[in-house]
Design an enzyme around this catalytic site. Sequence first.
Site, PDB file in Angstrom:
ATOM      1  N   HIS A   1      -3.153 -16.534  45.988  1.00  0.00           N
ATOM      2  CA  HIS A   1      -2.357 -15.324  46.252  1.00  0.00           C
ATOM      3  C   HIS A   1      -1.023 -15.707  46.889  1.00  0.00           C
ATOM      4  O   HIS A   1       0.043 -15.286  46.433  1.00  0.00           O
ATOM      5  CB  HIS A   1      -3.151 -14.389  47.175  1.00  0.00           C
ATOM      6  CG  HIS A   1      -2.425 -13.161  47.612  1.00  0.00           C
ATOM      7  ND1 HIS A   1      -2.679 -11.913  47.107  1.00  0.00           N
ATOM      8  CD2 HIS A   1      -1.423 -12.991  48.520  1.00  0.00           C
ATOM      9  CE1 HIS A   1      -1.865 -11.029  47.678  1.00  0.00           C
ATOM     10  NE2 HIS A   1      -1.104 -11.662  48.556  1.00  0.00           N
ATOM     11  N   GLU A   2      -1.088 -16.522  47.938  1.00  0.00           N
ATOM     12  CA  GLU A   2       0.146 -16.852  48.667  1.00  0.00           C
ATOM     13  C   GLU A   2       1.047 -17.767  47.835  1.00  0.00           C
ATOM     14  O   GLU A   2       2.274 -17.650  47.890  1.00  0.00           O
ATOM     15  CB  GLU A   2      -0.177 -17.495  50.021  1.00  0.00           C
ATOM     16  CG  GLU A   2      -1.127 -16.705  50.911  1.00  0.00           C
ATOM     17  CD  GLU A   2      -0.754 -15.251  51.115  1.00  0.00           C
ATOM     18  OE1 GLU A   2       0.384 -14.855  50.801  1.00  0.00           O
ATOM     19  OE2 GLU A   2      -1.629 -14.488  51.591  1.00  0.00           O
TER      20      GLU A   2
ATOM     21  N   HIS B   1       3.064 -15.719  45.576  1.00  0.00           N
ATOM     22  CA  HIS B   1       4.293 -15.174  46.182  1.00  0.00           C
ATOM     23  C   HIS B   1       5.446 -16.177  46.074  1.00  0.00           C
ATOM     24  O   HIS B   1       6.587 -15.786  45.862  1.00  0.00           O
ATOM     25  CB  HIS B   1       4.061 -14.820  47.648  1.00  0.00           C
ATOM     26  CG  HIS B   1       3.292 -13.555  47.867  1.00  0.00           C
ATOM     27  ND1 HIS B   1       3.496 -12.411  47.126  1.00  0.00           N
ATOM     28  CD2 HIS B   1       2.320 -13.235  48.762  1.00  0.00           C
ATOM     29  CE1 HIS B   1       2.695 -11.455  47.556  1.00  0.00           C
ATOM     30  NE2 HIS B   1       1.956 -11.929  48.549  1.00  0.00           N
TER      31      HIS B   1
ATOM     32  N   HIS C   1       3.206  -8.002  45.268  1.00  0.00           N
ATOM     33  CA  HIS C   1       1.850  -7.449  45.256  1.00  0.00           C
ATOM     34  C   HIS C   1       1.634  -6.588  44.014  1.00  0.00           C
ATOM     35  O   HIS C   1       2.525  -5.861  43.579  1.00  0.00           O
ATOM     36  CB  HIS C   1       1.597  -6.624  46.514  1.00  0.00           C
ATOM     37  CG  HIS C   1       1.324  -7.478  47.698  1.00  0.00           C
ATOM     38  ND1 HIS C   1       1.694  -7.142  48.965  1.00  0.00           N
ATOM     39  CD2 HIS C   1       0.721  -8.692  47.798  1.00  0.00           C
ATOM     40  CE1 HIS C   1       1.327  -8.098  49.795  1.00  0.00           C
ATOM     41  NE2 HIS C   1       0.744  -9.062  49.116  1.00  0.00           N
ATOM     42  N   CYS C   2       0.447  -6.690  43.498  1.00  0.00           N
ATOM     43  CA  CYS C   2       0.086  -5.969  42.277  1.00  0.00           C
ATOM     44  C   CYS C   2      -0.476  -4.601  42.632  1.00  0.00           C
ATOM     45  O   CYS C   2      -1.352  -4.484  43.485  1.00  0.00           O
ATOM     46  CB  CYS C   2      -0.955  -6.791  41.517  1.00  0.00           C
ATOM     47  SG  CYS C   2      -1.511  -6.001  40.010  1.00  0.00           S
TER      48      CYS C   2
ATOM     49  N   CYS D   1      -6.829  -7.307  41.109  1.00  0.00           N
ATOM     50  CA  CYS D   1      -6.084  -8.529  40.807  1.00  0.00           C
ATOM     51  C   CYS D   1      -5.990  -9.358  42.085  1.00  0.00           C
ATOM     52  O   CYS D   1      -5.937  -8.805  43.186  1.00  0.00           O
ATOM     53  CB  CYS D   1      -4.687  -8.103  40.329  1.00  0.00           C
ATOM     54  SG  CYS D   1      -3.520  -9.439  40.052  1.00  0.00           S
TER      55      CYS D   1
ATOM     56  N   CYS E   1      -4.456 -10.066  36.839  1.00  0.00           N
ATOM     57  CA  CYS E   1      -4.460  -9.002  35.835  1.00  0.00           C
ATOM     58  C   CYS E   1      -3.440  -9.364  34.740  1.00  0.00           C
ATOM     59  O   CYS E   1      -2.711 -10.349  34.870  1.00  0.00           O
ATOM     60  CB  CYS E   1      -4.096  -7.675  36.503  1.00  0.00           C
ATOM     61  SG  CYS E   1      -2.326  -7.516  36.806  1.00  0.00           S
TER      62      CYS E   1
ATOM     63  N   CYS F   1       0.289  -9.748  36.039  1.00  0.00           N
ATOM     64  CA  CYS F   1       0.544 -10.944  36.857  1.00  0.00           C
ATOM     65  C   CYS F   1       0.316 -12.219  36.046  1.00  0.00           C
ATOM     66  O   CYS F   1       1.015 -13.224  36.242  1.00  0.00           O
ATOM     67  CB  CYS F   1      -0.316 -10.907  38.109  1.00  0.00           C
ATOM     68  SG  CYS F   1       0.040  -9.442  39.125  1.00  0.00           S
TER      69      CYS F   1
END
Length: 327
Positions: A241-242, A245, A251-252, A257, A276, A279
């Site tokens: 996740h990070e 970025h 953010h989705c 996701c 998803c 993304c």
Amino acid sequence: MVPGKRVVMMRKTLLISAAAVIAVSSSMGFDPPGPQKWLEAIGTTDGLPAVLQRALAPDDGFQPIPVPGPGDWLAVHREPGQTFEEFRRSHPNRPDGQRRIIYLQPLGDFPEQQSPSLEKLREYAARFFQMEVKALAPVTISAGSFTTRTNSMTGRRQILTTDVLHWLKGKLPGDGFCLLAITMEDLYPEASWNFVFGQASLNERVGVYSFARYDPTFYGQPRGKDYPALLLQRSMKVLTHETGHIFGLAHCVYFNCVMNGSNHLPESDRRPLHLCPVCLRKLQFSVGFDVVKRYAALAQFDRQAGLGDEAAWLDRRLEKLRHSEGN
Ligand SMILES: [Zn+2]
Ligand SMILES: [Zn+2]
């Protein structure tokens, strides 16, 4: 819940979730987008290879994002989402011939019984991003001369993230796409904050993330039988996740996701490990990977790591994509 200020996203640095969030009970009118918005966010896939078109179709393999409950990320943060086209126009960081390696910098101790395996995290990130990922030699907390304090609520040592980011900036290797410090130490971003899970500087391509609060004993709770798999899964999620970025993915707000924002641990645990279609398209655009090869590599990893549900999801995607390859 912890007291303090709201999480803010600044132009240059990104404070990573949940440190101190004022929970409000309404969802601030967030309406989960429907199929029309999904298609707009993905953008036209005309002209892309058939297998990629199939991979990016918002079919029933992807779950819509649910209405946020009280205290959930989208009940607290008004985020508009980021379409693929908006992402592309933002000129995000992209790997190239020179900056092509994701570097991990372990910071402090990773005691074997209570830490995720660094090698497994490295391997997972390599499969997720389809890029070379290297772990640098661990450094001690004292080596960086970081400011520390003892948190009055937990009695545990915390490290000041801005000191770590400043130190990392001078250490990004010439072939580094980014440099991410990972630690089992707790973090704080400034004196008035109780804690933070992590912080990144997108322009500088550096970040620091803590796994300390993914261990139930941090909160005085016992570790369950599934603790090693749970900690690995949580760490895999935060790392991808990070790092997402750093690639410029916001953010989705479209589907369930791994890029969904998260305000607290149960919400983070609800997020899937996968991207998803919106993304996935962003990351595929940046890295240019083969989606079938990537899913197959991830399925193999997840199966070996005991993450059966996610492996089964990947297998179903592969079946869909391989079927379309034959058409
Ligand atoms: Zn985030
Ligand atoms: Zn997404």
